[in-house]
Enzyme design. Structure first.
Site, PDB file in Angstrom:
ATOM      1  N   MET A   2       0.824  -1.165   0.256  1.00 55.44           N
ATOM      2  CA  MET A   2      -0.003   0.016  -0.049  1.00 55.44           C
ATOM      3  C   MET A   2       0.774   1.259  -0.273  1.00 55.44           C
ATOM      4  SD  MET A   2      -2.914  -1.250   2.665  1.00 55.44           S
ATOM      5  CE  MET A   2      -4.077   0.381   2.323  1.00 55.44           C
ATOM      6  N   CYS A  83      -3.096  -8.672   5.357  1.00 52.17           N
ATOM      7  CA  CYS A  83      -2.676  -7.462   5.845  1.00 52.17           C
ATOM      8  C   CYS A  83      -3.204  -7.103   7.091  1.00 52.17           C
ATOM      9  CB  CYS A  83      -3.454  -6.228   5.029  1.00 52.17           C
ATOM     10  SG  CYS A  83      -2.537  -4.734   5.416  1.00 52.17           S
ATOM     11  N   GLY A 196      10.241 -12.341   4.910  1.00 50.41           N
ATOM     12  CA  GLY A 196      11.606 -12.324   5.439  1.00 50.41           C
ATOM     13  C   GLY A 196      12.438 -12.701   4.296  1.00 50.41           C
ATOM     14  N   ARG A 217       9.263  -5.749   0.632  1.00 50.37           N
ATOM     15  CA  ARG A 217       9.825  -4.675   0.887  1.00 50.37           C
ATOM     16  C   ARG A 217      11.469  -4.686   0.273  1.00 50.37           C
ATOM     17  NH1 ARG A 217       5.720  -4.641   3.122  1.00 50.37           N
ATOM     18  NH2 ARG A 217       4.704  -2.394   3.759  1.00 50.37           N
TER      19      ARG A 217
END
Length: 315
Positions: A2, A83, A196, A217
């Site tokens: 998001m 989420c 991870g 990420r």
């Protein structure tokens, strides 16, 4: 992710990884049906294959959104039931839906009936102190019976109280063995491991036990990792960071000509030289300059130049 994986980000990631499947940021089904679709569902043709990730808990509304997404050209519709944010919980979607497998199954069935592209699910292992593999497997089976054939499994629980979304990505322990067991016990399902994964070796290791690995990420903060993985998995020549970035110039200049600000594009490339000589200067030049009026591709070239050591001529 998001507020992160918008169309500018996905165009950049496609240049890095020609064979990857890209995902949009999660969009609520209600926003797709009633909101600004040109903005929310913006997509460049180079992005394919790309999946639209939806949030929501109303089967009829999700079905409408899935149909709209498919009509807009998305190659897959993904329902996020993983989420853990407070905002998501308040709207009764995201990870809290893992406690309502029948509702998730109804939603998936409605979405499948409404569109012609694959409908998939992204989930966690459980919620809070649900540490029963049998309950996780029952959730998967219930949703699979509704027609879902592919699951992206973030291999840790979601804690709905007491942990922030950031802590939810770090504190609950990873249990990849559950995802591996799911693939062994339900071989007809596609199982993609998430959570991870920060190195090339870690991503590669999952392929021995599952059908793929999803990076979140790590791919954003160290985007060159995507390129290394694409070459390792699918072949091809490893290109330099500078060469990859320069191949984005036509897109950037087209966007600038349409009135878009450079800062909205360059925010996604700040990590390209992560851990490399000049990486900090690269990031600083873009961060400080991209928001200024008239910022254009010359700023990007200045940032690239900062990553090259000055030439030394022997006397």
């Amino acid at each position: 992710m998001m507020d992160w994986t918008d169309t500018h980000c996905r165009v950049f990631h496609r240049l890095l990884a020609p064979h990857a499947r890209l995902y949009t940021e999660m969009v609520h089904a209600n926003a797709v049906v009633l909101g600004d679709r040109d903005r929310l569902l913006a997509m460049d043709p180079v992005e394919h294959p790309v999946a639209l990730q939806l949030g929501g808990s109303e089967p009829a509304l999700l079905a409408q959104a899935a149909r709209i997404g498919a009509e807009r050209g998305f190659d897959e519709i993904n329902l996020n039931v993983g989420c853990p944010s407070d905002r998501v919980q308040a709207g009764r979607f995201g990870a809290c839906l893992m406690r309502e497998p029948a509702l998730v199954a109804d939603s998936i069935a409605a979405m499948i009936a409404a569109c012609t592209v694959p409908v998939t699910v992204k989930c966690r292992l459980g919620v809070d102190d649900d540490h029963d593999y049998g309950r996780f497997l029952a959730f998967i089976d219930t949703v699979a019976q509704a027609g879902c054939r592919a699951f992206v499994v973030h291999a840790r629980n979601a804690w709905l109280k007491g942990l922030s979304p950031k802590e939810n990505r770090e504190v609950p322990p990873l249990r990849y063995d559950w995802a591996y067991a799911l693939k062994r016990e339900r071989p007809a399902l596609a199982v993609i491991v998430n959570g991870g994964i920060v190195t090339e070796a870690e991503a590669m290791a999952h392929l021995a036990h599952a059908d793929g690995a999803m990076l979140g990420r790590a791919a954003y903060h160290d985007p060159y990792l995507l390129h290394r993985l694409d070459v390792a998995w699918f072949g091809g020549e490893l290109r330099t960071r500078a060469d990859l970035l320069r191949s984005m110039r036509p897109y950037v200049e087209t966007q600038l000509a349409q009135g878009k600000a450079l800062k909205h594009i360059t925010r996604h490339i700040l990590g390209l030289f992560h851990g490399q000589p000049g990486g900090r200067a690269f990031r600083q030049i873009l961060s400080e300059g991209a928001h200024r009026d008239g910022a254009d591709w010359t700023l990007v070239e200045r940032a690239i130049a900062a990553t090259s050591p000055p030439s030394r001529i022997a006397a």
